[in-house]
Design an enzyme around this catalytic site. Sequence first.
Site, PDB file in Angstrom:
ATOM      1  N   CYS A   1       6.354  -7.518   7.346  1.00 24.71           N
ATOM      2  CA  CYS A   1       7.184  -7.003   8.399  1.00 24.71           C
ATOM      3  C   CYS A   1       7.979  -8.010   9.208  1.00 24.71           C
ATOM      4  CB  CYS A   1       6.784  -6.025   9.082  1.00 24.71           C
ATOM      5  SG  CYS A   1       7.826  -4.966   9.995  1.00 24.71           S
TER       6      CYS A   1
ATOM      7  N   CYS B   1       5.147  -5.115  16.271  1.00 22.83           N
ATOM      8  CA  CYS B   1       4.656  -4.097  17.110  1.00 22.83           C
ATOM      9  C   CYS B   1       2.976  -4.381  17.486  1.00 22.83           C
ATOM     10  CB  CYS B   1       4.926  -2.911  16.558  1.00 22.83           C
ATOM     11  SG  CYS B   1       6.560  -2.731  16.368  1.00 22.83           S
TER      12      CYS B   1
ATOM     13  N   GLU C   1       0.932  -1.134   0.242  1.00 25.10           N
ATOM     14  CA  GLU C   1      -0.141  -0.069   0.042  1.00 25.10           C
ATOM     15  C   GLU C   1       0.798   1.142   0.100  1.00 25.10           C
ATOM     16  OE1 GLU C   1      -3.073  -0.121   2.996  1.00 25.10           O
ATOM     17  OE2 GLU C   1      -3.772  -2.071   2.127  1.00 25.10           O
TER      18      GLU C   1
ATOM     19  N   CYS D   1       3.511   8.394   1.414  1.00 26.00           N
ATOM     20  CA  CYS D   1       3.759   7.504   2.640  1.00 26.00           C
ATOM     21  C   CYS D   1       4.077   6.151   1.867  1.00 26.00           C
ATOM     22  CB  CYS D   1       2.624   7.216   3.571  1.00 26.00           C
ATOM     23  SG  CYS D   1       3.059   5.942   4.789  1.00 26.00           S
TER      24      CYS D   1
ATOM     25  N   CYS E   1      -1.887   5.535   9.542  1.00 23.56           N
ATOM     26  CA  CYS E   1      -0.808   5.126  10.041  1.00 23.56           C
ATOM     27  C   CYS E   1      -1.117   3.858  10.660  1.00 23.56           C
ATOM     28  CB  CYS E   1      -0.356   5.793  11.152  1.00 23.56           C
ATOM     29  SG  CYS E   1       1.284   6.689  10.575  1.00 23.56           S
TER      30      CYS E   1
ATOM     31  N   CYS F   1       0.268  -2.567  15.385  1.00 18.42           N
ATOM     32  CA  CYS F   1       0.408  -2.225  13.924  1.00 18.42           C
ATOM     33  C   CYS F   1      -0.219  -3.290  13.126  1.00 18.42           C
ATOM     34  CB  CYS F   1       1.953  -1.882  13.744  1.00 18.42           C
ATOM     35  SG  CYS F   1       2.151  -2.001  11.965  1.00 18.42           S
TER      36      CYS F   1
HETATM   37  N1  SAH Z   1       8.582   0.036  10.438  1.00 15.67           N
HETATM   38  C1  SAH Z   1       8.626   1.628  10.606  1.00 15.67           C
HETATM   39  C2  SAH Z   1       7.662   2.500   9.828  1.00 15.67           C
HETATM   40  C3  SAH Z   1       6.654   2.100   9.451  1.00 15.67           C
HETATM   41  S1  SAH Z   1       5.404   2.486  10.716  1.00 15.67           S
HETATM   42  C4  SAH Z   1       8.370   1.989  11.946  1.00 15.67           C
HETATM   43  O1  SAH Z   1       7.839   1.142  12.897  1.00 15.67           O
HETATM   44  O2  SAH Z   1       8.830   3.122  12.431  1.00 15.67           O
HETATM   45  C5  SAH Z   1       5.006   4.220  10.552  1.00 15.67           C
HETATM   46  C6  SAH Z   1       4.605   4.744  12.118  1.00 15.67           C
HETATM   47  O3  SAH Z   1       3.321   4.071  12.351  1.00 15.67           O
HETATM   48  C7  SAH Z   1       5.525   4.037  13.180  1.00 15.67           C
HETATM   49  O4  SAH Z   1       5.489   5.243  14.258  1.00 15.67           O
HETATM   50  C8  SAH Z   1       4.470   3.324  13.615  1.00 15.67           C
HETATM   51  O5  SAH Z   1       4.775   2.923  14.992  1.00 15.67           O
HETATM   52  C9  SAH Z   1       2.949   3.906  13.576  1.00 15.67           C
HETATM   53  N2  SAH Z   1       1.813   3.042  13.655  1.00 15.67           N
HETATM   54  C10 SAH Z   1       1.937   1.659  13.295  1.00 15.67           C
HETATM   55  N3  SAH Z   1       0.716   1.296  13.666  1.00 15.67           N
HETATM   56  C11 SAH Z   1      -0.135   2.298  14.008  1.00 15.67           C
HETATM   57  C12 SAH Z   1      -1.554   2.427  14.583  1.00 15.67           C
HETATM   58  N4  SAH Z   1      -2.443   1.306  14.509  1.00 15.67           N
HETATM   59  N5  SAH Z   1      -2.133   3.735  14.696  1.00 15.67           N
HETATM   60  C13 SAH Z   1      -1.071   4.742  14.796  1.00 15.67           C
HETATM   61  N6  SAH Z   1       0.066   4.520  14.544  1.00 15.67           N
HETATM   62  C14 SAH Z   1       0.474   3.604  14.330  1.00 15.67           C
HETATM   63 FE1  SF4 Z   2       6.988  -3.216  11.557  1.00 11.58          FE
HETATM   64 FE2  SF4 Z   2       4.482  -2.124  12.088  1.00 11.58          FE
HETATM   65 FE3  SF4 Z   2       6.485  -2.398  13.850  1.00 11.58          FE
HETATM   66 FE4  SF4 Z   2       6.944  -0.461  11.975  1.00 11.58          FE
HETATM   67  S1  SF4 Z   2       5.334  -0.509  13.294  1.00 11.58           S
HETATM   68  S2  SF4 Z   2       8.239  -2.266  12.837  1.00 11.58           S
HETATM   69  S3  SF4 Z   2       5.814  -1.930  10.251  1.00 11.58           S
HETATM   70  S4  SF4 Z   2       5.291  -3.962  13.103  1.00 11.58           S
END
Ligand code: SAH
Ligand code: SF4
Length: 407
Positions: free
Chosen positions: A149, A153, A129, A142, A383, A156
């Site tokens: 991944c 997290c 995406e 973005c 995000c 996410c």
């Molecule tokens: N993997 C990288 C970049 C992708 S995520 C990273 O983790 O930084 C981009 C941002 O979106 C990160 O700060 C992540 O923590 C945040 N993010 C992920 N899931 C989210 C959610 N459900 N709501 C708000 N922010 C989120």
């Molecule tokens: Fe991977 Fe999502 Fe964690 Fe970023 S926030 S490192 S995309 S699992």
Amino acid sequence: MEAHLTPFEPTRETMTQTAPITQDVMTIPRKQAEGPINLVGLTRERMREALIAHGTPEKQAKMRVNQIWQWIYQWGVRDFDSMTNLSKTYRKELAGHFVIEIPEMVSKQVSADGTRKYLARIAGGHEVEVVYIPETDRGTLCISSQVGCTLTCSFCHTGTQKLVRNLHAGEIIGQVMMARDDLGEWPRPGEGAGERPRLLSNIVLMGMGEPLYNFDNVRDAMKIAMDGEGISLSRRRITLSTSGVVPEIAKTAEEIGCMLAVSFHATTDAVRDKLVPINKKWNIATLLDALRAYPKASNSERITFEYVMLKDVNDSDEDARRLVQLIKGIPAKINLIPFNEWPGAPHERSDWDRIQAFADIVYKAGYASPIRTPRGEDIMAACGQLKSATERARKSRRQIESEAGLG
Ligand code: SAH
Ligand code: SF4
């Protein structure tokens, strides 16, 4: 408000999928053994070598790279026949060995707030995406760096999918080119480059994947985005977001030179271990040391600390105070992200008053603390809501819970 959706028919036919691979299998060779070579994503040096290997005289190669580069990245041309400053014979020769290919846009959704979410299909049938967020005086794209991944997290959506593979540099810069196609942003014939205000003025590596686990491809792609003879975005308009891959942080400054964002999200190791499990490898103190040493950090180039606001998990006044203590001395701004929900997510968004109170503490301590307005929520473009169609590669809930220490 009703979401405004364009006809959306992503093809979900059974795709031949490669088996998910592990974190260690990082780079797929750019050149296939057979078949034409894609020029998109090659650095200038690689392109030069490829041209020479396929018959371009060495003496001319640099000039040819310049010409072809401008056609591809300044004018958005995708076929050799349009490269009118090259002889017809040479164009034919090029077409025999090379292609100019970017990911295919298989669908596009437009949110009520103008955010566009694209699904881009890459080689092998995988999909990633890409989200375009228009703002009054600029527009941010973005982009994704991996399909899925390796990290998990807990908040996410991408984290629920296994890594399928790293994107090649061409597939990363190709997302930018695809969006420029859709926005009609390549200069029109007779129009000089840069005459119109830019619709796509900023890039954030905040889509799917951990960019620092695909470093070389991300670097090559961003070098192309910054090249002054092409897309020509300033390094300050590119932000790479990492969950905290400490050994690659200094390299980001040295080899890419872009802005850095860090997914911080917690103020104690106990909580960060759960939210951002990479913390078990590189904990808060180690991460902060790497950030203190970040060669580019200064008051004019602050590091962004991303902090997702999760109800009753990381959103107390105490957390806010600890946060400002921890980052003392680092030129920083703190980006508060109200949690974006997705089906089955194990968290809730903090209440608005709580977010505001948290922001106030951070602000009073002297840090900019913008609250990120969720964009494109009606189309799950916000995000952390991104997710490829690669359903079969899903991680099990048990795996996510155990890796995040929630089980
Ligand atoms: N993997 C990288 C970049 C992708 S995520 C990273 O983790 O930084 C981009 C941002 O979106 C990160 O700060 C992540 O923590 C945040 N993010 C992920 N899931 C989210 C959610 N459900 N709501 C708000 N922010 C989120
Ligand atoms: Fe991977 Fe999502 Fe964690 Fe970023 S926030 S490192 S995309 S699992």
